[in-house]
Design an enzyme around this catalytic site. Structure first.
Site, PDB file in Angstrom:
ATOM      1  N   HIS A  17     -11.275  29.962  59.254  1.00  0.00           N
ATOM      2  CA  HIS A  17     -10.580  31.257  59.332  1.00  0.00           C
ATOM      3  C   HIS A  17     -11.620  32.366  59.219  1.00  0.00           C
ATOM      4  CE1 HIS A  17      -6.829  33.757  57.936  1.00  0.00           C
ATOM      5  NE2 HIS A  17      -7.678  34.495  58.644  1.00  0.00           N
ATOM      6  N   HIS A  19     -12.747  35.803  61.511  1.00  0.00           N
ATOM      7  CA  HIS A  19     -12.617  36.721  62.650  1.00  0.00           C
ATOM      8  C   HIS A  19     -14.015  37.241  62.964  1.00  0.00           C
ATOM      9  CE1 HIS A  19      -8.212  36.848  62.327  1.00  0.00           C
ATOM     10  NE2 HIS A  19      -8.432  36.752  61.021  1.00  0.00           N
ATOM     11  N   HIS A 197      -1.459  33.272  61.795  1.00  0.00           N
ATOM     12  CA  HIS A 197      -1.358  33.904  60.485  1.00  0.00           C
ATOM     13  C   HIS A 197       0.123  33.974  60.105  1.00  0.00           C
ATOM     14  CE1 HIS A 197      -5.428  35.008  61.395  1.00  0.00           C
ATOM     15  NE2 HIS A 197      -5.543  35.888  60.419  1.00  0.00           N
ATOM     16  N   GLU A 200       0.939  35.856  54.717  1.00  0.00           N
ATOM     17  CA  GLU A 200      -0.049  36.670  53.995  1.00  0.00           C
ATOM     18  C   GLU A 200       0.702  37.848  53.382  1.00  0.00           C
ATOM     19  OE1 GLU A 200      -4.258  39.095  54.712  1.00  0.00           O
ATOM     20  OE2 GLU A 200      -2.960  38.683  56.423  1.00  0.00           O
ATOM     21  N   ASP A 279     -12.633  38.151  57.076  1.00  0.00           N
ATOM     22  CA  ASP A 279     -13.415  39.257  57.656  1.00  0.00           C
ATOM     23  C   ASP A 279     -14.504  39.630  56.660  1.00  0.00           C
ATOM     24  OD1 ASP A 279     -11.662  40.245  60.138  1.00  0.00           O
ATOM     25  OD2 ASP A 279     -10.298  39.786  58.485  1.00  0.00           O
TER      26      ASP A 279
END
Length: 336
Positions: A17, A19, A197, A200, A279
């Protein structure tokens, strides 16, 4: 560094995971802005870092999309990915599955080809120089339309043999997985793996939709699944991988403190949790930083850490023989 820190750094692991646009560090953002003659709304690297104080997902996305404006050419995407791979190599990553957001770029007039060819060239260098295998996950932006997602899937046509999976990211609340059921069905028919996703910021119902309507093979995040005992039991019985991102959860206020993070609870409940950085340029740490932070906050044992790394391989989109080879490396390391 402590013995546990060193153990984590050397622990063979996959990152599932990540980005790639979210690995754009402020220094590279400024360098690319200068190279491409792009104006950015920050006077210094320090100004960018000061802006990384988010109260929710949307606060983060606003600056994430602004930063992406400096990415214009395949050289930019190559440099972006190489910067990530250099950090991943130092973190013990031996396989990485990179999520990329074509719509963030094609909507700005950047050709799809520039994006993917830059990433693919860096992936080839990473395997040659660092021994890191990698795969691409084409992520649809859920705040955009189903029609736009179909258009992006069509653009990807010439490269489908070099794309492992499709995913779903961006603003979760108000954009349920059901909005994209048809485009995910089309992607699955083309032989692509499926992830999304869910859970979350969105409710447990979004996790159910990802399972039942998108037919996902893993769930990105999934924290809020813990609110629903029946859902926990289903995820555990199906062996569904959850790509959990502790420092992201902290930065976006999914948890108020890492001492409250549920990753060890997930393991105790039989859930197939993994540790990832999401990220990392924006959330304060790459994958080993996430392992270290949550290990310290939750008192994770070496066995816990090895289990998380094992889950990262068995939950990957690698072929079975590659999964087995990586697990053999992991077992040898853990026994050493």
């Amino acid at each position: 560094m402590t013995d546990l820190d060193n153990f984590i750094a050397g622990l063979p692991k996959a990152e599932l995971h990540l980005h790639i646009e979210g690995s754009l560090e402020p220094e590279l953002m400024f360098a690319l802005a200068e190279r491409n003659g792009v104006a950015i709304p920050f006077a210094s690297v320090e100004d960018v870092r000061a802006a990384y104080d988010f109260s929710n997902l949307q606060d983060f996305l606003d600056i994430y999309y602004a930063g992406a404006n400096v990415l214009l050419t395949r050289a930019d995407f190559h440099d972006l990915a190489m910067a990530y791979f250099q950090r991943a190599a130092a973190d013990g990553v031996v396989h990485a599955e990179l999520m990329f957001d074509p719509q963030t770029h094609t909507d700005r007039g950047v050709p799809f080809e520039e994006v993917i060819e830059g990433l693919l060239s860096a992936m080839a260098v990473a395997e040659a120089e660092y021994g890191i295998t990698s795969a691409l996950i084409l992520s649809f932006l859920r705040h955009l339309s189903e029609e736009a997602a179909f258009a992006t899937l069509a653009m990807a046509g010439p490269w489908l043999d070099r794309i492992a999976a499709v995913g779903l990211d961006s603003s979760e609340v108000g954009h349920p997985p059901s909005k994209f059921a048809r485009v995910f069905a089309a992607a699955r028919q083309k032989g692509l793996k499926i992830t999304a996703h869910a859970g979350e910021e969105g409710p447990p119902e979004y996790v159910y939709e990802a399972l039942d309507l998108l037919h996902v093979e893993r769930i990105d995040h999934g924290n809020r699944a813990l609110e629903n005992p029946a859902l926990i039991e289903r995820l555990a019985s199906e062996g569904m991988t959850l790509t959990v991102c502790p420092l992201s959860n902290l930065k976006l206020c999914v948890v108020s403190d890492l001492t409250d993070h549920p990753v060890d609870k997930m393991l105790a409940l039989g859930l197939k949790a993994t540790i990832n950085s999401d990220d990392p340029a924006y959330f304060g740490g790459y994958v080993a930083d996430n392992y270290r932070a949550v290990a310290k906050a939750r008192g994770l044992s070496r066995n816990d850490l090895v289990q998380l790394a094992r889950n990262s391989f068995t939950g990957s989109f690698l072929p079975p023989e590659a999964i087995l080879a990586n697990i053999e490396k992991l077992d040898a390391y853990a026994a050493g």
